[in-house]
Design a protein around this motif. Structure first.
Motif, PDB file in Angstrom:
ATOM      1  N   SER A  75       0.884  -1.330  -0.034  1.00  6.20           N
ATOM      2  CA  SER A  75       0.116  -0.099  -0.133  1.00  6.20           C
ATOM      3  C   SER A  75       0.875   1.327   0.051  1.00  6.20           C
ATOM      4  CB  SER A  75      -0.853  -0.059   1.234  1.00  6.20           C
ATOM      5  OG  SER A  75      -0.214   0.011   2.395  1.00  6.20           O
ATOM      6  N   ILE A  76       1.955   1.274   0.588  1.00  5.12           N
ATOM      7  CA  ILE A  76       2.844   2.244   0.761  1.00  5.12           C
ATOM      8  C   ILE A  76       3.751   2.426  -0.836  1.00  5.12           C
ATOM      9  CG2 ILE A  76       5.173   3.350   1.462  1.00  5.12           C
ATOM     10  CD1 ILE A  76       4.588   1.824   4.138  1.00  5.12           C
ATOM     11  N   LEU A  77       3.751   1.451  -1.345  1.00  2.00           N
ATOM     12  CA  LEU A  77       4.307   1.518  -2.842  1.00  2.00           C
ATOM     13  C   LEU A  77       3.182   2.364  -3.573  1.00  2.00           C
ATOM     14  CD1 LEU A  77       6.033  -2.002  -3.453  1.00  2.00           C
ATOM     15  CD2 LEU A  77       7.179   0.414  -3.357  1.00  2.00           C
ATOM     16  N   LYS A  78       2.025   1.715  -3.616  1.00  2.00           N
ATOM     17  CA  LYS A  78       0.976   2.303  -4.208  1.00  2.00           C
ATOM     18  C   LYS A  78       0.817   3.977  -3.928  1.00  2.00           C
ATOM     19  CE  LYS A  78      -3.763   1.712  -5.538  1.00  2.00           C
ATOM     20  NZ  LYS A  78      -5.088   1.119  -5.327  1.00  2.00           N
ATOM     21  N   GLU A  79       0.912   4.290  -2.883  1.00  2.41           N
ATOM     22  CA  GLU A  79       0.869   5.436  -2.271  1.00  2.41           C
ATOM     23  C   GLU A  79       1.774   6.319  -2.979  1.00  2.41           C
ATOM     24  OE1 GLU A  79       0.689   8.575   1.718  1.00  2.41           O
ATOM     25  OE2 GLU A  79       0.780   6.326   1.820  1.00  2.41           O
ATOM     26  N   VAL A  80       3.148   5.904  -2.830  1.00  2.71           N
ATOM     27  CA  VAL A  80       4.212   6.500  -3.872  1.00  2.71           C
ATOM     28  C   VAL A  80       4.011   6.934  -5.161  1.00  2.71           C
ATOM     29  CG1 VAL A  80       6.651   6.143  -4.377  1.00  2.71           C
ATOM     30  CG2 VAL A  80       6.077   5.754  -2.156  1.00  2.71           C
ATOM     31  N   GLY A  81       3.551   5.855  -5.817  1.00  2.37           N
ATOM     32  CA  GLY A  81       3.213   5.991  -7.111  1.00  2.37           C
ATOM     33  C   GLY A  81       2.281   6.965  -7.443  1.00  2.37           C
ATOM     34  N   GLU A  82       0.981   6.895  -6.655  1.00  2.00           N
ATOM     35  CA  GLU A  82       0.134   8.171  -6.774  1.00  2.00           C
ATOM     36  C   GLU A  82       0.503   9.371  -6.507  1.00  2.00           C
ATOM     37  OE1 GLU A  82      -3.695   4.574  -6.174  1.00  2.00           O
ATOM     38  OE2 GLU A  82      -3.114   6.233  -4.662  1.00  2.00           O
ATOM     39  N   THR A  83       1.291   9.504  -5.351  1.00  4.07           N
ATOM     40  CA  THR A  83       1.448  10.870  -4.818  1.00  4.07           C
ATOM     41  C   THR A  83       2.457  11.623  -5.887  1.00  4.07           C
ATOM     42  OG1 THR A  83       1.262  10.186  -2.460  1.00  4.07           O
ATOM     43  CG2 THR A  83       2.701  12.271  -2.902  1.00  4.07           C
ATOM     44  N   PHE A  84       3.563  10.931  -6.483  1.00  2.00           N
ATOM     45  CA  PHE A  84       4.413  11.569  -7.315  1.00  2.00           C
ATOM     46  C   PHE A  84       4.273  11.158  -8.776  1.00  2.00           C
ATOM     47  CE2 PHE A  84       6.264  10.839  -2.982  1.00  2.00           C
ATOM     48  CZ  PHE A  84       6.563  12.473  -2.604  1.00  2.00           C
ATOM     49  N   SER A  85       3.155  10.677  -8.948  1.00  2.00           N
ATOM     50  CA  SER A  85       2.923  10.015 -10.506  1.00  2.00           C
ATOM     51  C   SER A  85       4.063   9.271 -11.064  1.00  2.00           C
ATOM     52  CB  SER A  85       2.665  11.490 -11.378  1.00  2.00           C
ATOM     53  OG  SER A  85       1.427  11.854 -10.898  1.00  2.00           O
ATOM     54  N   LEU A  86       4.704   8.312 -10.159  1.00  2.00           N
ATOM     55  CA  LEU A  86       5.859   7.655 -10.694  1.00  2.00           C
ATOM     56  C   LEU A  86       5.531   6.225 -10.897  1.00  2.00           C
ATOM     57  CD1 LEU A  86       8.360   8.861  -8.096  1.00  2.00           C
ATOM     58  CD2 LEU A  86       8.574   9.609 -10.512  1.00  2.00           C
ATOM     59  N   PRO A  87       6.011   5.358 -11.975  1.00  2.00           N
ATOM     60  CA  PRO A  87       5.846   4.040 -11.882  1.00  2.00           C
ATOM     61  C   PRO A  87       6.646   3.397 -10.720  1.00  2.00           C
ATOM     62  CG  PRO A  87       7.323   4.807 -13.657  1.00  2.00           C
ATOM     63  CD  PRO A  87       6.889   6.039 -13.004  1.00  2.00           C
ATOM     64  N   THR A  88       6.229   2.126 -10.256  1.00  2.00           N
ATOM     65  CA  THR A  88       6.841   1.529  -9.298  1.00  2.00           C
ATOM     66  C   THR A  88       7.218   0.264  -9.414  1.00  2.00           C
ATOM     67  OG1 THR A  88       4.746   0.971  -8.305  1.00  2.00           O
ATOM     68  CG2 THR A  88       5.573   2.990  -7.433  1.00  2.00           C
ATOM     69  N   ILE A  89       8.136  -0.167  -8.821  1.00  2.00           N
ATOM     70  CA  ILE A  89       8.678  -1.633  -9.090  1.00  2.00           C
ATOM     71  C   ILE A  89       9.122  -2.436  -7.926  1.00  2.00           C
ATOM     72  CG2 ILE A  89      11.011  -0.879  -9.519  1.00  2.00           C
ATOM     73  CD1 ILE A  89      11.464  -3.241 -11.597  1.00  2.00           C
ATOM     74  N   THR A  90       8.535  -3.833  -7.969  1.00  2.00           N
ATOM     75  CA  THR A  90       8.761  -4.463  -6.600  1.00  2.00           C
ATOM     76  C   THR A  90       9.313  -6.043  -6.873  1.00  2.00           C
ATOM     77  OG1 THR A  90       8.270  -4.946  -4.316  1.00  2.00           O
ATOM     78  CG2 THR A  90       6.723  -5.438  -5.834  1.00  2.00           C
ATOM     79  N   ASP A  91      10.005  -6.497  -6.023  1.00  2.00           N
ATOM     80  CA  ASP A  91      10.347  -8.068  -6.419  1.00  2.00           C
ATOM     81  C   ASP A  91       9.077  -8.968  -5.866  1.00  2.00           C
ATOM     82  OD1 ASP A  91      13.499  -7.904  -6.574  1.00  2.00           O
ATOM     83  OD2 ASP A  91      12.960  -6.757  -5.033  1.00  2.00           O
ATOM     84  N   ILE A  92       9.130 -10.081  -6.822  1.00  2.00           N
ATOM     85  CA  ILE A  92       8.051 -11.090  -6.272  1.00  2.00           C
ATOM     86  C   ILE A  92       9.174 -12.388  -6.321  1.00  2.00           C
ATOM     87  CG2 ILE A  92       6.050 -10.134  -7.099  1.00  2.00           C
ATOM     88  CD1 ILE A  92       6.353 -11.998  -9.645  1.00  2.00           C
ATOM     89  N   HIS A  93       8.504 -13.553  -5.649  1.00  2.00           N
ATOM     90  CA  HIS A  93       9.592 -14.793  -5.430  1.00  2.00           C
ATOM     91  C   HIS A  93       8.774 -15.838  -5.608  1.00  2.00           C
ATOM     92  CE1 HIS A  93      11.360 -11.248  -2.833  1.00  2.00           C
ATOM     93  NE2 HIS A  93      12.303 -12.100  -3.308  1.00  2.00           N
ATOM     94  N   GLU A  94       7.450 -15.868  -5.479  1.00  2.00           N
ATOM     95  CA  GLU A  94       6.693 -17.007  -5.888  1.00  2.00           C
ATOM     96  C   GLU A  94       5.355 -16.699  -6.410  1.00  2.00           C
ATOM     97  OE1 GLU A  94       5.754 -19.609  -2.572  1.00  2.00           O
ATOM     98  OE2 GLU A  94       7.677 -18.747  -1.294  1.00  2.00           O
ATOM     99  N   SER A  95       5.068 -17.692  -7.655  1.00  2.00           N
ATOM    100  CA  SER A  95       4.073 -17.395  -8.471  1.00  2.00           C
ATOM    101  C   SER A  95       2.860 -16.805  -7.971  1.00  2.00           C
ATOM    102  CB  SER A  95       3.576 -19.019  -9.040  1.00  2.00           C
ATOM    103  OG  SER A  95       4.624 -19.300  -9.707  1.00  2.00           O
ATOM    104  N   ASP A  96       2.392 -17.421  -6.693  1.00  2.00           N
ATOM    105  CA  ASP A  96       1.123 -16.681  -6.010  1.00  2.00           C
ATOM    106  C   ASP A  96       1.243 -15.039  -5.750  1.00  2.00           C
ATOM    107  OD1 ASP A  96       2.622 -16.936  -3.968  1.00  2.00           O
ATOM    108  OD2 ASP A  96       1.699 -18.283  -2.882  1.00  2.00           O
ATOM    109  N   GLU A  97       2.599 -14.643  -5.676  1.00  2.00           N
ATOM    110  CA  GLU A  97       2.659 -13.211  -5.227  1.00  2.00           C
ATOM    111  C   GLU A  97       2.516 -12.210  -6.382  1.00  2.00           C
ATOM    112  OE1 GLU A  97       6.536 -12.301  -3.390  1.00  2.00           O
ATOM    113  OE2 GLU A  97       6.715 -14.400  -2.677  1.00  2.00           O
ATOM    114  N   ALA A  98       2.435 -12.879  -7.637  1.00  2.00           N
ATOM    115  CA  ALA A  98       2.378 -12.043  -8.962  1.00  2.00           C
ATOM    116  C   ALA A  98       1.189 -11.293  -9.194  1.00  2.00           C
ATOM    117  CB  ALA A  98       2.743 -12.862 -10.048  1.00  2.00           C
ATOM    118  N   ALA A  99      -0.138 -11.818  -8.820  1.00  2.00           N
ATOM    119  CA  ALA A  99      -1.418 -11.253  -8.823  1.00  2.00           C
ATOM    120  C   ALA A  99      -1.539 -10.108  -7.778  1.00  2.00           C
ATOM    121  CB  ALA A  99      -2.429 -12.209  -8.954  1.00  2.00           C
TER     122      ALA A  99
END
Length: 273
Positions: A75-99
């Motif tokens: 939710s913090i990553l989403k807030e960063v993106g919305e606040t500053f109009s920036l694309p955001t990126i984060t790691d995923i490690h298992e298939s069920d994390e993707a969605a």
């Protein structure tokens, strides 16, 4: 050209930057880093993507910090993106994390040691989000074409990026071979140089990964000279107290000066290409 929602300064001709803390440590620090890096990149006309892991799965010791909680960090990553109009990126490690992660960020990142995990790549592609695959430390750049093929086979419209973070030969060190950048660019995808993780000194006897941040500028300069499309830098206000990978992060106060130098190097490269 990199095609990611909200990515600005794309017509400047500059390399793009993926930067932020290793992991989301809290709301205020994430917003502060994003705000400061955005101000720098706006001035220098560098396309900027905010990076932070919402959870760290690859820790050396069982009791190492892994995160503040998945939903909260995302939710913090989403807030960063919305606040500053920036694309955001984060790691995923298992298939069920993707969605799950795809609901909050614009780009899903596949860690280097998981770059051959077919189910993980497929799950990432199925979200329709852009995917950044880090080259395994055990692989040459030419082998990363198969990761691109897997993603494109599932969804040919997904933007794929490849990131080099060096090669490991054991002995708790990593070596950068810049041929990997050129090799991976033959797959017609943007190629990024990870200038901080490539300086890790993993598997130290203390159980805490070491690093050599004094060489970040050297790695970054060489990558731009070779023609990397993007630069990946983990940064923190005070790396000495960072909860993950502080030993190889760049102090935020040093970022602007480094980026200024890289922009000048790229100008020379373009004039002579």
């Amino acid at each position: 050209m990199l095609k990611v929602n909200q990515l600005k300064n794309q017509n400047s001709g500059n390399f793009f930057l993926i930067a932020g803390p290793c992991v989301v440590e809290g709301r205020e620090m994430a917003l502060e880093i994003a705000e400061k890096v955005k101000a720098i990149t706006d001035r220098l006309e560098i396309p900027y993507i905010f990076k932070a892991s919402y959870r760290k799965a690859n820790r050396t010791k069982l009791n190492s910090f892994t995160g503040i909680g998945d939903e909260l960090a995302l939710s913090i990553l989403k807030e960063v993106g919305e606040t500053f109009s920036l694309p955001t990126i984060t790691d995923i490690h298992e298939s069920d994390e993707a969605a799950l992660a795809a609901q909050y960020v614009d780009i899903l990142q596949i860690p280097a040691f998981l770059c051959r995990q077919t189910e993980l790549l497929v799950a990432a592609a199925q979200t329709g989000k852009a995917v950044n695959v880090k080259k395994g430390q055990f692989m040459h750049g030419s082998g990363m074409g198969f990761a691109v093929e897997k993603i494109n086979a599932v969804n040919p419209d997904v933007q794929v990026m490849l990131t080099d973070r060096g090669n490991s030969f054991g002995y708790s060190d990593i070596v950068v071979d810049y041929r990997n950048i050129v090799e991976m660019q033959t797959f017609n995808v943007p190629v990024v140089m990870d200038c901080t993780h490539s300086l890790q000194q993993p598997n130290q006897s203390s159980g805490v990964t070491g690093g050599n941040p004094a060489m970040i500028e050297t790695i970054a300069k060489a990558a731009i000279a070779v023609g990397a499309d993007g630069i990946f830098i983990e940064t923190h206000m005070n790396p000495s107290v960072a909860k993950s990978d502080g030993a190889n992060m760049l102090a935020l106060a040093q970022l602007e000066g480094l980026l200024e130098k890289l922009v000048r190097i790229q100008e020379v490269v373009k004039k002579n290409s």
